[in-house]
Structures are given as structure tokens and as C-alpha cells.
Design a protein around this motif. Sequence first.
Motif, short mmCIF file in Angstrom:
data_model
loop_
_atom_site.label_atom_id
_atom_site.label_comp_id
_atom_site.label_asym_id
_atom_site.label_seq_id
_atom_site.Cartn_x
_atom_site.Cartn_y
_atom_site.Cartn_z
N GLU A 1 84.48 64.72 41.40
CA GLU A 1 85.76 65.33 41.76
C GLU A 1 85.75 65.87 43.18
O GLU A 1 86.80 65.92 43.83
CB GLU A 1 86.09 66.46 40.78
CG GLU A 1 86.52 66.00 39.40
CD GLU A 1 86.70 67.16 38.43
OE1 GLU A 1 86.47 68.31 38.85
OE2 GLU A 1 87.03 66.90 37.26
N ARG A 2 84.59 66.24 43.67
CA ARG A 2 84.49 66.78 45.03
C ARG A 2 84.56 65.68 46.11
O ARG A 2 84.48 65.97 47.30
CB ARG A 2 83.19 67.58 45.19
CG ARG A 2 83.08 68.81 44.28
CD ARG A 2 84.04 69.90 44.68
NE ARG A 2 84.04 71.00 43.75
CZ ARG A 2 83.25 72.08 43.87
NH1 ARG A 2 82.40 72.16 44.89
NH2 ARG A 2 83.30 73.04 42.98
N ARG A 3 84.68 64.44 45.67
CA ARG A 3 84.91 63.29 46.57
C ARG A 3 83.78 63.09 47.57
O ARG A 3 84.01 62.68 48.71
CB ARG A 3 86.24 63.45 47.31
CG ARG A 3 87.44 63.54 46.38
CD ARG A 3 87.78 62.21 45.76
NE ARG A 3 88.88 62.32 44.81
CZ ARG A 3 89.49 61.28 44.24
NH1 ARG A 3 89.12 60.06 44.56
NH2 ARG A 3 90.47 61.45 43.38
N ARG A 4 82.55 63.36 47.15
CA ARG A 4 81.42 63.06 48.02
C ARG A 4 81.19 61.55 48.09
O ARG A 4 80.61 61.06 49.05
CB ARG A 4 80.15 63.74 47.51
CG ARG A 4 80.23 65.24 47.38
CD ARG A 4 80.64 65.94 48.66
NE ARG A 4 79.78 65.61 49.80
CZ ARG A 4 79.89 66.16 51.00
NH1 ARG A 4 80.83 67.06 51.21
NH2 ARG A 4 79.08 65.82 51.97
N VAL A 5 81.62 60.84 47.06
CA VAL A 5 81.47 59.38 47.02
C VAL A 5 82.85 58.76 47.17
O VAL A 5 83.76 59.05 46.39
CB VAL A 5 80.84 58.91 45.69
CG1 VAL A 5 80.65 57.38 45.72
CG2 VAL A 5 79.52 59.61 45.43
N ASN A 6 83.00 57.90 48.15
CA ASN A 6 84.25 57.17 48.35
C ASN A 6 84.10 55.80 47.71
O ASN A 6 83.49 54.90 48.29
CB ASN A 6 84.56 57.05 49.85
CG ASN A 6 85.81 56.23 50.11
OD1 ASN A 6 86.55 55.88 49.19
ND2 ASN A 6 86.05 55.92 51.37
N PHE A 7 84.66 55.62 46.54
CA PHE A 7 84.49 54.36 45.81
C PHE A 7 85.34 53.23 46.39
O PHE A 7 85.29 52.12 45.88
CB PHE A 7 84.79 54.56 44.32
CG PHE A 7 83.68 55.28 43.59
CD1 PHE A 7 82.57 54.60 43.16
CD2 PHE A 7 83.75 56.65 43.37
CE1 PHE A 7 81.54 55.24 42.49
CE2 PHE A 7 82.73 57.31 42.70
CZ PHE A 7 81.62 56.61 42.26
N GLN A 8 86.09 53.52 47.43
CA GLN A 8 86.80 52.45 48.13
C GLN A 8 86.00 51.99 49.35
O GLN A 8 86.45 51.14 50.11
CB GLN A 8 88.18 52.94 48.56
CG GLN A 8 89.27 51.90 48.38
CD GLN A 8 90.64 52.47 48.63
OE1 GLN A 8 91.02 52.74 49.77
NE2 GLN A 8 91.41 52.65 47.57
#
Length: 248
Positions: free
Chosen positions: A152-159
Motif C-alpha cells: 500500500e505504501r507504493r514502494r513497488v511500482n508494478f507498472q
Amino acid sequence: MENVNFEAQSPLKDPNIKFRVGKDGRIYQIGGKDIRVGYYRVKVGKEVVLEPTAKEIFDFQMEKIRILIENCKKGDFLFESTLVQQIIVMLTTAFEVYTRTRFIELEKEGKIVNMEALYNHFVPKKYREQFKEDVRESANKQGKTELEVFIERRRVNFQNWKDFKDAYNKGYGLKIGEVSVSNDILLDVQRFIDWRHKIIHSKDDRTMINFEEVPPAEPIFTNKDLAEKGLNIFRKFINEFHKSTLNL
């Protein structure tokens, strides 16, 4: 009596009945005779107790794209190109949603996630310990897992292809190169992701999607043929990738 709210969107073409267990422990029937539900949410009171799986969400998005392609009438080039550019955006978004949702699902299915490897790879050392504390505290307060809050903290950008690849490798030991698809498909998926960013962020028209490629290549136009190719490529990759996650 509890207020149960069942939301369903457009059914897919083949009838199907599924039974799923919600967060509340109840068993819910999805679909019925001659009705296959494409997207659903079940609410009990204010709480969402059941939502589609990552693969169900992805398949529903592919079905919507297929319908758009079927209605992409050749003849009006501007309409066709505009629609196809939006389809490229939809394909990449579907990829992102699937890979992010599936990443969390795997933990819920009993797979062991290597949180330390994720922290070490995606969080700069300077902020790492504080970030860990914040994530763990938030997870405890919200009744969520550490992984859920981390994502949820968006450390990983899956795009981002590298982020996606590194996350599954570090978190679950799944190497994308070992998924049973050709190298051409891997490269094509990356190209479509890159094209999506150009469509969204560039001021230039994208009727010719590969204009900047060096050395100059054969022009690739955003037409129905390209949309069909994209649909087939993303379906093939995600179907095989999903099988790989089931074998972890």
C-alpha cells in the motif's frame, strides 16, 4: 437482518457458477444458470467481505478489451488509433492490477514472503529501519499483514517491469525468465508497457507508436492489428505467469 449488498457487473459470454468463501467465513455463490459474473463485490453492512481474485480481475479486463477490439471498425483511422491507444493503456493497467493483487494473494495462500529482502531492495538504507517500524505499527493497528501495508505504501511500482520482476524474485523467489513463455513475448510485454507511458506522458501524437526507436524501425501504427497482438501477448504471459505462481 444483516444488510448484504451484492454488486455484479456485466456477465461474460459462458455461464458459470462459482462458490467463494468470504472474509466473514460464509460461502457465496457467484453467478448462476446462464449467468457468468464478470466482476463482483459482496458487502455485509459496510465491510467488503468478498472481491474477485487477481486472475478474475485480469480476465474480466481482457474480455472488455476484446469487446472493444471487435467494435473497432476500420475506416475511420483517427477513431481507430484513439481507441487502440486507450486499449494499450488498459492492457498495462490490467497487468499492474493483476501483479500487485496476486503478490498479496500468494501470502494469503500460505506462501512465505521474504519481507527482509523486499525492505533491503526497495527501501533506501537511510530510511529502512524507520520505514519498517511504521509499516509494522500500521499493520498492527489496521489488522493487516506487514506485506499488505508495504505494498500500500507504493514502494513497488508494478507498472515498472524491473520493479515487478525484482519484487517477485526477492519476495517469493520467482524468476520471470523461468516463466514458460518465449523471450519475444517477454520483450513485447515490456514494449507495450513502455508505449503506455509514451501515450500518457508525451505531448506527441501516437498514431505511430515507435517513432523514437533507434535505429529506425518499420512503422508500428496504433491500429486494430496492434490491439489484437497486445491482447494475445498479455493473455499468454499472465496465463503462464499465473501457473508459475501456483507452483511456488
